[in-house]
Design a protein around this motif. Structure first.
Motif, short mmCIF file in Angstrom:
data_model
loop_
_atom_site.label_atom_id
_atom_site.label_comp_id
_atom_site.label_asym_id
_atom_site.label_seq_id
_atom_site.Cartn_x
_atom_site.Cartn_y
_atom_site.Cartn_z
N HIS A 113 -3.69 5.65 -1.05
CA HIS A 113 -4.70 6.45 -0.08
C HIS A 113 -4.42 7.82 -0.10
O HIS A 113 -3.15 8.10 0.12
CB HIS A 113 -4.77 5.69 0.98
CG HIS A 113 -4.91 4.23 1.19
ND1 HIS A 113 -6.28 3.81 0.82
CD2 HIS A 113 -4.27 2.92 1.04
CE1 HIS A 113 -6.12 2.19 0.87
NE2 HIS A 113 -4.98 1.87 1.10
N VAL A 149 0.63 5.52 1.00
CA VAL A 149 -0.40 6.59 1.49
C VAL A 149 0.42 7.97 1.13
O VAL A 149 1.44 8.16 1.29
CB VAL A 149 -0.35 6.70 3.16
CG1 VAL A 149 -1.26 7.88 3.67
CG2 VAL A 149 -1.05 5.35 3.62
N PRO A 172 -3.34 0.06 -3.92
CA PRO A 172 -3.85 1.27 -3.67
C PRO A 172 -3.14 2.50 -3.29
O PRO A 172 -1.91 2.07 -2.61
CB PRO A 172 -5.05 1.03 -2.51
CG PRO A 172 -4.30 0.07 -1.93
CD PRO A 172 -3.37 -0.86 -2.66
N THR A 181 -9.03 3.91 9.34
CA THR A 181 -9.23 2.95 8.19
C THR A 181 -8.14 1.92 8.26
O THR A 181 -7.03 2.39 8.31
CB THR A 181 -9.50 3.80 6.93
OG1 THR A 181 -10.36 4.77 6.93
CG2 THR A 181 -9.62 2.58 5.70
N LEU A 196 -9.52 8.67 0.94
CA LEU A 196 -9.60 8.52 2.45
C LEU A 196 -9.80 9.59 3.06
O LEU A 196 -8.91 10.72 2.98
CB LEU A 196 -7.90 7.81 2.74
CG LEU A 196 -7.88 7.39 4.41
CD1 LEU A 196 -8.82 6.38 4.66
CD2 LEU A 196 -6.26 6.83 4.46
N THR A 241 -6.43 11.92 0.59
CA THR A 241 -7.72 12.66 0.74
C THR A 241 -8.20 12.75 -0.79
O THR A 241 -7.47 13.04 -1.76
CB THR A 241 -7.60 14.02 1.39
OG1 THR A 241 -6.74 14.72 0.60
CG2 THR A 241 -7.09 13.76 2.75
N LEU A 285 -5.66 -0.39 6.61
CA LEU A 285 -5.46 -0.67 5.27
C LEU A 285 -4.77 -1.84 5.05
O LEU A 285 -4.74 -2.32 3.90
CB LEU A 285 -4.22 0.53 5.08
CG LEU A 285 -4.44 1.96 5.47
CD1 LEU A 285 -3.28 2.97 5.01
CD2 LEU A 285 -5.65 2.39 4.50
N ALA A 309 1.00 -1.02 -0.12
CA ALA A 309 -0.13 0.00 0.01
C ALA A 309 1.05 1.25 -0.04
O ALA A 309 1.95 1.24 0.50
CB ALA A 309 -0.90 -0.04 1.27
N THR A 320 -7.24 5.89 -4.13
CA THR A 320 -8.38 5.61 -3.39
C THR A 320 -8.53 6.46 -2.30
O THR A 320 -7.74 6.79 -1.33
CB THR A 320 -7.96 4.14 -2.60
OG1 THR A 320 -7.46 3.07 -3.48
CG2 THR A 320 -9.26 3.49 -1.63
#
Ligand SMILES: [Zn+2]
Length: 462
Positions: free
Chosen positions: A83, A58, A81, A147, A141, A85, A149, A56, A139
């Motif tokens: 992640h 972020v 993914p 959440t 968030l 906003t 992940l 993943a 994705t």
């Protein structure tokens, strides 16, 4: 559990940190190295991990020095993914498409020269197809929504100020019954932005990664900056020519527009013809208006249910080249915001060609101008500059307005950290030596905390 640093460790670009937990791997940011040539060369380095086996990503915010290597990651096999906003996703769409276009154009220009020299051709770092493939992995968030992940990884994004959608990332980690909370600041904004609410620190953490871009100094007071802008606007109007404002398309342009909307009467803005002359800035402005629920109370109330045209009736957004060229015929009363922010390219150069040699025109510099850029030459008082192969006399007045920074100053960074319960172990990232050392000394003095300053590639146990 450990974390390793693969960018923005001893520098301010290339933000990229790898978390390993329970056999899984999560990447925090995957930014591009920018600036000096030897720095940018790192963008071609292989990743020190296998992109295809990452689980993943972020992304803290859309800026290219945090997002710009994502298309390379995807090109090298990442399919998981990303992640972020929803506002960050909107802005990353604008930025990554533009970056891909620039990469392709650069490679094309390079290759024309290489062909003439009989050299092997180069490939762009990434293409528009790579950027599109990357955008499909995004994705959403939402802020303040814990959440899961990955097994043992729960993420919560909290507002970081800085730019629209920017987040600090709080990770609640669990491995073999051991729990740790890691907080990554991302880039932190100033407390008194005219557009965004102040950054919010996490309430507690076991380890904090904190940016330190301006760790050694404070910005000038916001009120002084506003007074200075008002003075430049007035003197530029009295001079009787045009006013040019080079500005970054994302963030700075919208901050200026918000300031203009807030001070429209006080600054007598209705007498000017206002232009945002940048397709990228126009798209980014639309994204800001779409996400105005993320604005602070004052700016939010102003924008609620209104569009920019209602707030600034004299504003025109000139997307096409033809519209932009028409601005060349205006002799007085035009206030033109255009990129690039450091005057290294873009439409601002065309406006310089038409206005810089005229005594009655003014240039307002509202952002940092890197060493060697045309913007820096103007700030330093050059009497002549070279634009598109032509020497242009600088007769227009050049005004530098300080204080409009998207980054927190030293006091704000120290206060952000100081608000976290128990003053946990601190790691300083995203700063040149000056900024990191300055902030390290400050937290030592204020809190008795010895900050760690990781080097590129360093790994730390959690
Ligand atoms: Zn940033």
């Amino acid at each position: 559990m450990d974390i390793s640093f693969h960018g923005a460790a001893g520098g301010v670009t290339g933000s990229c940190h790898l978390l390993r937990i329970g056999g899984r791997q999560l990447l925090l940011d995957c930014g591009m190295f920018q600036g000096r040539q030897e720095e940018e060369a790192h963008n071609h380095d292989p990743f020190p991990f296998d992109a295809a086996t990452l689980d993943a990503v972020v992304l803290s915010h859309a800026h290219i020095d945090h997002s710009g290597r994502l298309p390379i990651l995807v090109r090298r096999g990442y399919r998981g993914p990303i992640h972020a906003t929803p506002a960050t996703i909107d802005l990353a769409r604008v930025l990554l498409r533009d970056a891909a276009h620039l990469q392709e154009a650069d490679a094309e220009r390079d290759n024309r020269r290489r062909q003439r020299q009989g050299k092997a051709l180069v490939k762009p770092l990434f293409t528009r197809d790579d950027a599109e493939a990357t955008l499909r992995l995004f994705t959403p968030l939402e802020f303040d929504t814990p959440t899961d992940l990955l097994p043992g990884v729960r993420a919560t994004l909290i507002p970081a100020g800085h730019i629209l959608g920017a987040a600090s990332v709080v990770l609640d980690l669990e491995e073999a019954g051991r729990r740790r909370r890691l907080a990554f600041s991302g880039d932190i904004g100033q407390d008194d932005s005219c557009m965004l609410p102040p950054p919010r620190p996490p309430d507690r953490a076991d380890l904090v990664l904190l940016e330190s871009t301006y760790g050694d100094r404070n910005h000038r007071a916001r009120a002084d900056t506003h007074r200075e802008i008002a003075e430049v606007l007035e003197s530029a109007w009295q001079a009787g020519g045009n006013l040019l404002i080079p500005a970054f398309a994302i963030g700075r342009t919208q901050e200026l527009l918000t300031l203009f909307a807030l001070h429209r009467e006080e600054w007598n803005l209705d007498r000017w013809l206002l232009f945002v002359d940048s397709p990228m800035a126009i798209q980014a402005t639309a994204a800001h208006v779409r996400h105005s629920e993320l604005f602070n109370d004052e700016a939010g109330a102003l924008f609620a249910g209104r569009d920019l045209r209602q707030l600034l009736p004299n504003l025109r957004e000139t997307a096409s080249t033809e519209e932009s060229m028409r601005l060349n015929t205006i002799r007085r009363g035009a206030l033109i915001i255009a990129g690039s922010g450091m005057c290294t390219g873009g439409r601002i150069l065309h406006h310089f060609r038409y206005n810089l040699w005229r005594r009655e025109c003014r240039v307002m510099i509202v952002g940092y101008q890197g060493e060697g850029t045309l913007g820096r030459k103007l700030v330093d008082g050059a009497s002549e500059v070279r634009i598109h192969g032509e020497d242009i006399r600088v007769a227009a007045g050049i005004h530098t307005v300080g204080g409009l920074s998207a980054h927190a100053g030293q006091d704000e960074l120290a206060a952000w950290y100081g608000a976290i319960e128990g003053r946990p172990p601190l790691v300083l990232v995203h700063g040149e030596a000056r900024g990191r050392d300055g902030l390290a000394a400050r937290v030592q003095a204020d809190f008795g905390v010895h900050a760690r300053l990781p080097v590129y590639g360093e790994r730390m146990a959690l």
